[in-house]
Design an enzyme around this catalytic site. Structure first.
Site, PDB file in Angstrom:
ATOM      1  CE  LYS A  22      -1.905   1.543   4.079  1.00 27.85           C
ATOM      2  NZ  LYS A  22      -1.279   2.858   4.319  1.00 27.85           N
ATOM      3  CG  ASN A  23       2.170   2.751   3.488  1.00 30.78           C
ATOM      4  OD1 ASN A  23       1.144   2.860   3.305  1.00 30.78           O
ATOM      5  ND2 ASN A  23       2.697   2.304   4.834  1.00 30.78           N
ATOM      6  CB  CYS A 116      -5.416   9.970  11.299  1.00 30.01           C
ATOM      7  SG  CYS A 116      -3.888   9.258  11.676  1.00 30.01           S
ATOM      8  NE  ARG A 121       0.103  10.208  10.494  1.00 28.58           N
ATOM      9  CZ  ARG A 121      -0.319   9.308   9.705  1.00 28.58           C
ATOM     10  NH1 ARG A 121      -1.438   8.933  10.420  1.00 28.58           N
ATOM     11  NH2 ARG A 121       0.326   8.759   8.619  1.00 28.58           N
ATOM     12  CG  ASP A 304       3.093   1.356   9.632  1.00 25.72           C
ATOM     13  OD1 ASP A 304       3.299   1.539   8.336  1.00 25.72           O
ATOM     14  OD2 ASP A 304       2.589   2.192  10.418  1.00 25.72           O
ATOM     15  NE  ARG A 396      -7.773   4.280   5.304  1.00 20.68           N
ATOM     16  CZ  ARG A 396      -7.361   5.447   5.898  1.00 20.68           C
ATOM     17  NH1 ARG A 396      -7.826   6.103   7.116  1.00 20.68           N
ATOM     18  NH2 ARG A 396      -6.553   6.280   5.281  1.00 20.68           N
TER      19      ARG A 396
HETATM   20  C1  EPZ Z   1       3.999   7.055   6.421  1.00 22.82           C
HETATM   21  O1  EPZ Z   1       3.280   7.951   6.846  1.00 22.82           O
HETATM   22  C2  EPZ Z   1       3.068   5.703   6.259  1.00 22.82           C
HETATM   23  N1  EPZ Z   1       1.984   6.059   5.348  1.00 22.82           N
HETATM   24  C3  EPZ Z   1       2.511   5.421   7.665  1.00 22.82           C
HETATM   25  O2  EPZ Z   1       1.819   4.049   7.668  1.00 22.82           O
HETATM   26  C4  EPZ Z   1       3.805   4.964   8.656  1.00 22.82           C
HETATM   27  O3  EPZ Z   1       3.283   4.668   9.685  1.00 22.82           O
HETATM   28  C5  EPZ Z   1       4.587   6.096   8.589  1.00 22.82           C
HETATM   29  O4  EPZ Z   1       5.023   6.715   7.293  1.00 22.82           O
HETATM   30  C6  EPZ Z   1       6.039   5.915   9.400  1.00 22.82           C
HETATM   31  O5  EPZ Z   1       6.399   4.918   8.936  1.00 22.82           O
HETATM   32  C7  EPZ Z   1       2.127   6.071   3.911  1.00 22.82           C
HETATM   33  O6  EPZ Z   1       3.246   5.775   3.567  1.00 22.82           O
HETATM   34  C8  EPZ Z   1       0.997   6.330   3.024  1.00 22.82           C
HETATM   35  P1  EPZ Z   1       5.632  10.444   8.564  1.00 22.82           P
HETATM   36  P2  EPZ Z   1       3.727   9.537   7.243  1.00 22.82           P
HETATM   37  O7  EPZ Z   1       5.445  11.726   7.849  1.00 22.82           O
HETATM   38  O8  EPZ Z   1       4.599  10.016   5.976  1.00 22.82           O
HETATM   39  C9  EPZ Z   1       5.898  13.583  11.958  1.00 22.82           C
HETATM   40  C10 EPZ Z   1       0.017   2.691   7.801  1.00 22.82           C
HETATM   41  O9  EPZ Z   1      -0.400   2.023   8.868  1.00 22.82           O
HETATM   42  N2  EPZ Z   1       5.967  14.704  10.812  1.00 22.82           N
HETATM   43  O10 EPZ Z   1       6.951   9.556   8.338  1.00 22.82           O
HETATM   44  O11 EPZ Z   1       2.369  10.406   7.294  1.00 22.82           O
HETATM   45  C11 EPZ Z   1       4.667  12.996  12.211  1.00 22.82           C
HETATM   46  O12 EPZ Z   1       4.038  13.793  13.337  1.00 22.82           O
HETATM   47  C12 EPZ Z   1       0.522   4.009   7.799  1.00 22.82           C
HETATM   48  O13 EPZ Z   1       0.043   2.049   6.488  1.00 22.82           O
HETATM   49  C13 EPZ Z   1       5.959  15.831  11.237  1.00 22.82           C
HETATM   50  O14 EPZ Z   1       6.164  16.495  12.305  1.00 22.82           O
HETATM   51  O15 EPZ Z   1       4.456   9.529   8.311  1.00 22.82           O
HETATM   52  C14 EPZ Z   1       5.269  11.511  12.834  1.00 22.82           C
HETATM   53  O16 EPZ Z   1       5.215  11.736  14.213  1.00 22.82           O
HETATM   54  C15 EPZ Z   1       0.169   4.650   9.107  1.00 22.82           C
HETATM   55  N3  EPZ Z   1       5.859  16.779  10.207  1.00 22.82           N
HETATM   56  C16 EPZ Z   1       6.389  11.259  12.164  1.00 22.82           C
HETATM   57  O17 EPZ Z   1       6.943  12.465  11.453  1.00 22.82           O
HETATM   58  C17 EPZ Z   1       5.778  16.619   8.915  1.00 22.82           C
HETATM   59  O18 EPZ Z   1       5.656  17.323   8.080  1.00 22.82           O
HETATM   60  C18 EPZ Z   1       6.176  10.161  10.988  1.00 22.82           C
HETATM   61  O19 EPZ Z   1       5.681  10.887  10.090  1.00 22.82           O
HETATM   62  C19 EPZ Z   1       5.613  15.189   8.548  1.00 22.82           C
HETATM   63  C20 EPZ Z   1       5.458  14.160   9.505  1.00 22.82           C
END
Ligand code: EPZ
Length: 416
Positions: A22-23, A116, A121, A304, A396
């Site tokens: 998915k990701n 969410c 996020r 995850d 999802r």
């Molecule tokens: C990706 O989400 C994945 N989703 C998530 O999978 C996964 O848990 C996550 O990466 C971490 O590995 C997809 O790839 C579609 P992040 P993403 O931006 O990109 C902070 C699942 O279950 N952050 O790496 O949204 C944020 O708050 C889903 O398949 C900022 O502060 O995650 C978090 O604490 C859930 N500012 C951390 O980084 C930003 O601009 C990780 O977020 C962006 C992120």
């Protein structure tokens, strides 16, 4: 609303085939926006989140055709720079269209995704990086209003190695003028997979998969045909199912190289794991050993997989400490697993899991994607019947999960 009903206690046996990730599918389908002409994607998982991104891409003017697990997208007709709230709020990864819209249409009006269940996020790092590349960005009435007459290469430092942030910026930089660097970039396999696809389309990206990515902007890119990499989190979820049920089965069409930390932890739990090309053969332990984990960015233990591992620890033979360091609210599954008899106490971002002899089946409520997977896992091993409600969360991110478990011998069914 559909629910899943499980009679626990079966040892799972046989073989299970892993679907496309998915990701990886989400950002790679969005990357079709970077070119005109038809891109062909195979091994695309049939998931609600994939359907959401296809709907959004159609709304933006691309043509999308699906035939089973093959998706064809032609972004030649891309003509709408607005990503509406009702689509973006359903699937936060919709924010990925922001970079390509700026690169192709020089403007974008994308709803702020909002939070969410697992956390606020924020997307501040996406916006900071795009500003570094020369975009002007305003936040108005819940929308991101972005413009960029010409994106220019820049050195971008990410405060956190955000996965979708890295992907968004890679797409924006690919068609920018000059060279960009993304420092402290995410290193997840899905980033490398996406860069490989973009390079096949004519981009010039080096270092994807490491924390420093160099992107030489090109004037245009071409459509290509690619296959989506296997889903490492789905494969990890099935590994936990084998360890939980004392099962013995093969996980095929997977990528063991993407699961190093999960394999390491499950061996310490007592599982026997043999690896061959695209296949993991796992035998669950007679006695489950308690093991501590801390979720980390790749190649650390994936956030995850945290909820799924917690279910395994809930019936282990000792005490395990599980620390969630990526998201601020990713313990929602704990209250439901405790209703099944688990002994878990939370202190800050750590959960202390004292193993109990057995879980007992109960009606439980899913709250987010991986939490719902953990409740299905708990049902597989609990005594008696478990009813998992609100499984739209599951749909999802898992393709036909109950069918796959049924093929492994689980007593499981979906009822509407
Ligand atoms: C990706 O989400 C994945 N989703 C998530 O999978 C996964 O848990 C996550 O990466 C971490 O590995 C997809 O790839 C579609 P992040 P993403 O931006 O990109 C902070 C699942 O279950 N952050 O790496 O949204 C944020 O708050 C889903 O398949 C900022 O502060 O995650 C978090 O604490 C859930 N500012 C951390 O980084 C930003 O601009 C990780 O977020 C962006 C992120």
């Amino acid at each position: 609303m559909d629910k899943i009903i499980i009679e626990g206690g079966r040892r799972l046996k046989g073989e299970v085939k892993i679907s496309g990730a998915k990701n990886a599918a989400l950002p790679i389908l969005v990357s079709s926006m970077l070119t005109e002409g038809q891109c062909v994607y195979s091994n695309v998982p049939d998931l609600k989140d994939v359907n959401s991104i296809k709907l959004l891409l159609s709304t933006l003017g691309t043509s999308v055709n699906t035939d089973g697990n093959t998706v064809k997208i032609n972004a030649g007709g891309l003509n709408n720079h607005k990503a509406p709230y009702d689509l973006v709020r359903k699937m936060r990864a919709s924010i990925l269209v922001l970079g390509p819209l700026l690169a192709r249409l020089k403007k974008a009006r994308v709803s702020l995704p909002g939070g969410c269940a697992i956390g606020a996020r924020p997307i501040n790092l996406h916006l900071k990086g795009l500003t570094d590349l020369g975009a002007s960005i305003e936040l108005k009435h819940g929308y991101i209003e972005a413009r960029a007459d010409k994106l220019k290469g820049a050195e971008i430092y990410l405060d956190f190695p955000t996965v979708t942030g890295t992907e968004n910026l890679m797409m924006a930089a690919a068609l920018a003028e000059g060279t960009s660097y993304i420092k402290n970039a995410a290193c997840e396999p899905e980033i490398k997979a996406m860069a490989d696809v973009m390079n096949k389309m004519g981009a010039d990206i080096k270092g994807a998969g490491t924390s420093c990515i160099k992107i030489n902007g090109v004037s245009s890119m071409n459509p290509s045909s690619v296959s989506i990499i296997p889903d490492r989190i789905e494969a990890g979820t099935f590994m936990i199912a084998a360890a939980l049920t004392g099962g013995d089965f093969k996980i095929v069409d997977c990528e063991p190289d993407h699961l190093g930390s999960v394999i390491d932890k499950l061996r310490r739990v007592g599982s026997k794991i043999e690896i061959s090309k695209k296949c993991i053969h796992i035998t669950g332990p007679d006695e489950i050993i308690s093991v501590d984990i801390k979720t980390r960015t790749y190649p650390g233990f994936p956030t995850d997989m945290q909820a799924q591992f917690m279910v395994l620890m809930s019936i282990a033979n000792g005490v395990s400490t599980i620390s969630e360091t990526i998201f601020e609210n990713r313990f929602i599954h704990i209250s439901e697993i405790k209703r099944m008899g688990a002994n878990i106490t939370v202190s800050g971002n750590s959960a202390i899991v004292k193993g109990v002899p057995a879980l007992s089946g109960a009606p439980v409520m899913a709250s987010d994607l991986r939490a719902s997977a953990s409740l299905v896992l708990a049902g597989l091993v609990a005594n008696g019947k478990t009813e998992v409600n609100r499984i739209y969360h599951l749909d999802r991110g898992y393709e036909a999960l109950e069918k796959k478990f049924k093929l492994l011998g689980a007593k499981i069914k979906r009822v509407s």
